[in-house]
Design an enzyme around this catalytic site. Structure first.
Site, PDB file in Angstrom:
ATOM      1  N   GLY A 108       1.045  -1.345   0.087  1.00 36.17           N
ATOM      2  CA  GLY A 108       0.371  -0.128  -0.344  1.00 36.17           C
ATOM      3  C   GLY A 108       0.896   0.723   0.042  1.00 36.17           C
ATOM      4  O   GLY A 108       2.028   1.622   0.134  1.00 36.17           O
ATOM      5  N   GLN A 109       0.182   1.940  -0.023  1.00 34.43           N
ATOM      6  CA  GLN A 109       1.490   3.539  -0.039  1.00 34.43           C
ATOM      7  C   GLN A 109       1.832   4.198   1.104  1.00 34.43           C
ATOM      8  O   GLN A 109       3.015   4.689   0.823  1.00 34.43           O
ATOM      9  CB  GLN A 109       0.233   5.212  -0.508  1.00 34.43           C
ATOM     10  CG  GLN A 109      -0.925   4.909  -1.517  1.00 34.43           C
ATOM     11  CD  GLN A 109      -1.161   6.310  -1.405  1.00 34.43           C
ATOM     12  OE1 GLN A 109      -0.724   6.879  -1.773  1.00 34.43           O
ATOM     13  NE2 GLN A 109      -3.096   6.650  -0.791  1.00 34.43           N
ATOM     14  N   ASP A 154      -3.616 -12.170   5.626  1.00 33.99           N
ATOM     15  CA  ASP A 154      -5.039 -12.216   5.023  1.00 33.99           C
ATOM     16  C   ASP A 154      -6.660 -11.272   5.902  1.00 33.99           C
ATOM     17  O   ASP A 154      -6.574 -12.011   6.602  1.00 33.99           O
ATOM     18  CB  ASP A 154      -5.569 -12.651   4.342  1.00 33.99           C
ATOM     19  CG  ASP A 154      -7.127 -12.006   3.667  1.00 33.99           C
ATOM     20  OD1 ASP A 154      -7.510 -11.025   3.647  1.00 33.99           O
ATOM     21  OD2 ASP A 154      -7.263 -13.478   2.644  1.00 33.99           O
ATOM     22  N   THR A 179      -8.140   8.045  10.088  1.00 36.81           N
ATOM     23  CA  THR A 179      -8.340   9.061   9.171  1.00 36.81           C
ATOM     24  C   THR A 179      -9.233   9.971   9.683  1.00 36.81           C
ATOM     25  O   THR A 179      -9.955   9.908  11.008  1.00 36.81           O
ATOM     26  CB  THR A 179      -9.329   8.260   8.293  1.00 36.81           C
ATOM     27  OG1 THR A 179      -9.857   8.918   7.270  1.00 36.81           O
ATOM     28  CG2 THR A 179     -10.938   7.320   8.821  1.00 36.81           C
ATOM     29  N   TYR A 196     -16.748   3.722   5.552  1.00 33.04           N
ATOM     30  CA  TYR A 196     -15.326   3.833   5.722  1.00 33.04           C
ATOM     31  C   TYR A 196     -14.956   4.476   7.690  1.00 33.04           C
ATOM     32  O   TYR A 196     -14.666   3.903   7.814  1.00 33.04           O
ATOM     33  CB  TYR A 196     -14.751   4.478   4.680  1.00 33.04           C
ATOM     34  CG  TYR A 196     -13.353   4.436   5.109  1.00 33.04           C
ATOM     35  CD1 TYR A 196     -12.252   3.408   4.774  1.00 33.04           C
ATOM     36  CD2 TYR A 196     -13.089   5.889   5.114  1.00 33.04           C
ATOM     37  CE1 TYR A 196     -11.377   3.839   5.015  1.00 33.04           C
ATOM     38  CE2 TYR A 196     -11.251   6.279   5.169  1.00 33.04           C
ATOM     39  CZ  TYR A 196     -10.926   5.217   5.284  1.00 33.04           C
ATOM     40  OH  TYR A 196      -9.452   5.834   5.466  1.00 33.04           O
TER      41      TYR A 196
HETATM   42  N1  LIG Z   1      -4.965   6.244   1.285  1.00 35.19           N
HETATM   43  C1  LIG Z   1      -5.932   7.904   2.126  1.00 35.19           C
HETATM   44  O1  LIG Z   1      -5.837   8.701   1.594  1.00 35.19           O
HETATM   45  C2  LIG Z   1      -5.740   7.521   3.823  1.00 35.19           C
HETATM   46  C3  LIG Z   1      -5.836   9.185   4.069  1.00 35.19           C
HETATM   47  C4  LIG Z   1      -6.319   8.611   5.394  1.00 35.19           C
HETATM   48  C5  LIG Z   1      -5.898   7.532   6.340  1.00 35.19           C
HETATM   49  N2  LIG Z   1      -5.608   6.500   5.829  1.00 35.19           N
HETATM   50  C6  LIG Z   1      -5.937   5.147   6.442  1.00 35.19           C
HETATM   51  O2  LIG Z   1      -3.494   4.973   6.247  1.00 35.19           O
HETATM   52  C7  LIG Z   1      -3.450   3.756   6.311  1.00 35.19           C
HETATM   53  C8  LIG Z   1      -3.362   3.039   4.963  1.00 35.19           C
HETATM   54  O3  LIG Z   1      -3.455   3.869   3.752  1.00 35.19           O
HETATM   55  P1  LIG Z   1      -2.602   3.855   2.156  1.00 35.19           P
HETATM   56  O4  LIG Z   1      -3.427   4.500   1.554  1.00 35.19           O
HETATM   57  O5  LIG Z   1      -1.484   3.178   2.297  1.00 35.19           O
HETATM   58  O6  LIG Z   1      -3.655   2.636   1.914  1.00 35.19           O
HETATM   59  P2  LIG Z   1      -3.567   1.362   0.631  1.00 35.19           P
HETATM   60  O7  LIG Z   1      -2.200   2.220  -0.251  1.00 35.19           O
HETATM   61  O8  LIG Z   1      -4.530   1.181  -0.179  1.00 35.19           O
HETATM   62  O9  LIG Z   1      -3.136   0.034   1.011  1.00 35.19           O
HETATM   63  C9  LIG Z   1      -3.704  -0.981   1.658  1.00 35.19           C
HETATM   64  C10 LIG Z   1      -3.414  -2.478   1.294  1.00 35.19           C
HETATM   65  O10 LIG Z   1      -3.956  -2.726   2.653  1.00 35.19           O
HETATM   66  C11 LIG Z   1      -4.036  -3.751   1.988  1.00 35.19           C
HETATM   67  N3  LIG Z   1      -5.043  -4.716   2.157  1.00 35.19           N
HETATM   68  C12 LIG Z   1      -6.653  -4.750   1.828  1.00 35.19           C
HETATM   69  N4  LIG Z   1      -7.398  -5.818   2.531  1.00 35.19           N
HETATM   70  C13 LIG Z   1      -6.439  -6.385   2.776  1.00 35.19           C
HETATM   71  C14 LIG Z   1      -6.890  -8.062   3.431  1.00 35.19           C
HETATM   72  N5  LIG Z   1      -7.667  -7.844   3.099  1.00 35.19           N
HETATM   73  N6  LIG Z   1      -5.450  -8.378   4.368  1.00 35.19           N
HETATM   74  C15 LIG Z   1      -4.465  -7.793   4.196  1.00 35.19           C
HETATM   75  N7  LIG Z   1      -4.047  -6.408   3.551  1.00 35.19           N
HETATM   76  C16 LIG Z   1      -4.965  -6.187   2.900  1.00 35.19           C
HETATM   77  C17 LIG Z   1      -3.931  -3.405   0.788  1.00 35.19           C
HETATM   78  O11 LIG Z   1      -2.715  -5.174  -0.108  1.00 35.19           O
HETATM   79  P3  LIG Z   1      -3.456  -4.732  -1.645  1.00 35.19           P
HETATM   80  O12 LIG Z   1      -3.276  -4.442  -2.068  1.00 35.19           O
HETATM   81  O13 LIG Z   1      -2.750  -6.537  -2.157  1.00 35.19           O
HETATM   82  O14 LIG Z   1      -4.859  -5.001  -1.527  1.00 35.19           O
HETATM   83  C18 LIG Z   1      -2.832  -2.689   0.810  1.00 35.19           C
HETATM   84  O15 LIG Z   1      -1.926  -2.861   0.565  1.00 35.19           O
HETATM   85  C19 LIG Z   1      -5.326   3.216   6.078  1.00 35.19           C
HETATM   86  O16 LIG Z   1      -5.395   2.491   7.776  1.00 35.19           O
HETATM   87  C20 LIG Z   1      -6.034   4.272   5.642  1.00 35.19           C
HETATM   88  O17 LIG Z   1      -6.943   3.556   6.180  1.00 35.19           O
HETATM   89  C21 LIG Z   1      -5.780   6.623   4.418  1.00 35.19           C
END
Ligand SMILES: NC(=O)c1ccc[n+]([C@@H]2O[C@H](COP(=O)([O-])OP(=O)(O)OC[C@H]3O[C@@H](n4cnc5c(N)ncnc54)[C@H](OP(=O)(O)O)[C@@H]3O)[C@@H](O)[C@H]2O)c1
Length: 311
Positions: free
Chosen positions: A23-24, A48, A113, A137
């Site tokens: 993920g990011q 998972d 978030t 969400y």
């Molecule tokens: N993105 C935003 O704007 C934002 C804003 C506020 C807070 N956050 C929080 O920051 C954190 C990281 O966000 P991010 O942007 O890095 O998210 P992201 O890029 O969507 O990455 C999420 C990761 O979770 C994995 N994942 C999804 N389903 C899963 C499962 N069933 N079991 C294990 N892993 C799983 C994904 O794997 P795959 O790639 O294989 O699907 C991916 O590696 C999260 O807690 C998110 O709620 C994000």
């Protein structure tokens, strides 16, 4: 399980378990945490969140000092039609991770978030403001925070917002692609927050952990206990999606390839989405600054660094 570093430069030989490896934030964490110890970042097959047994097995086998949970269900609009799956990943799994962390004496670091708030406050949100999520969400992320707090005694929950970077699905990359494909872009101008670079979040997390775990001889739980709690962690500054889009298009190293000649500000009411979003997503970072001595740079400085990387 995929080892990410051999720990040869480890200050204390500690194991860091990173979830959401591709993920990011997870991708950046694997690099940022490497100087602190042995980083383990299981694949989705190995860990998972929809399979509780895999969570128990990975934590019990690796016995980490710290679990950094960057895995989540982040498809905000799709979540409206998949509430059970979203809840299993964002609420149940973090709760179980917290239980398992407690069991092996690990500290859990978890990301949450701005979407736990309804965005009606006129000023940036502080950690003690009452949450009131507007969408599935946000509700599942809030439930995840609550599950962690009830299952474990020592944790760091870092609420962030509008995460972007050179990898993954994010607003910056979408705007850059649309600018190459479309003559006109219409972007929401009445929802504000702080766009935050994924790498800065990972680096800040590593810095906090290096400082808190730096006390020799103390087990991780005891070292982190005085700082346990929720913190807001975003870039400095507040901007709208429209202003952010404008800054992205101006700084895009590939702007010669843009078809877009018109960027139009529109109210959210003209851009209906499946999930409702808060108008004010700004998070006050004062607690982080005062308690942990840390502040992220302004979002414009972060964007300039990302663009430098892309160039
Ligand atoms: N993105 C935003 O704007 C934002 C804003 C506020 C807070 N956050 C929080 O920051 C954190 C990281 O966000 P991010 O942007 O890095 O998210 P992201 O890029 O969507 O990455 C999420 C990761 O979770 C994995 N994942 C999804 N389903 C899963 C499962 N069933 N079991 C294990 N892993 C799983 C994904 O794997 P795959 O790639 O294989 O699907 C991916 O590696 C999260 O807690 C998110 O709620 C994000």
């Amino acid at each position: 399980m995929c080892p990410e570093s051999d720990g040869s430069s480890a200050s204390a030989g500690r194991t860091f378990l990173v979830t959401g490896r591709d993920g990011q934030i997870g991708y950046e964490l694997r690099r940022a945490l490497a100087p602190l110890g042995h980083v383990i970042a299981p694949t989705l097959e190995e860990l998972d969140f929809t399979r509780p047994d895999s969570i128990r097995a990975v934590v019990r086998a690796s016995r980490p000092a710290v679990i950094v949970n960057a895995a989540a269900y982040t498809a905000v609009d799709r979540a409206e039609s998949e509430p059970a799956l979203c809840s299993a990943i964002n609420a149940d799994a973090p709760g179980l991770l917290a239980e398992e962390a407690e069991r092996v004496g690990a500290v859990l670091v978890h990301y949450s978030t701005d979407y736990v708030f309804d965005g009606t406050k006129g000023t940036p949100y502080v950690e003690t403001d009452a949450p009131n999520p507007l969408n599935v969400y946000g509700a599942t992320k809030l439930a995840g925070e609550q599950a962690i707090a009830s299952a474990s005694s020592v944790f760091l929950i870092l609420r962030t917002a509008r995460v972007y970077g050179a990898r993954g699905d994010n607003f910056m990359r979408t705007m850059m692609r649309f600018a190459r494909e479309k003559p006109e872009l219409r972007v929401v101008c009445d929802q504000v927050g702080a766009p935050t670079w994924s790498r800065s979040l990972a680096e800040a997390t590593a810095l906090v952990l290096a400082r808190l775990l730096g006390v020799d001889g103390l087990p991780p739980g005891e070292a982190v206990a005085p700082w346990s709690g929720i913190y807001h962690l975003t870039a400095a500054g507040i901007t709208s999606w429209y202003e952010f889009a404008r800054a992205i298009l101006e700084a895009d190293p590939n702007r010669a390839a843009h078809r877009c000649t018109s960027l139009v500000p529109v109210p959210a009411s003209e851009y209906p989405t499946l999930a409702r979003r808060p108008p004010n997503s700004a998070l006050d970072n004062g607690k982080l600054r005062e308690k942990l001595g840390l502040a992220l740079p302004h979002w414009r400085e972060q964007l300039a660094l990302v663009m430098e990387d892309l160039a």
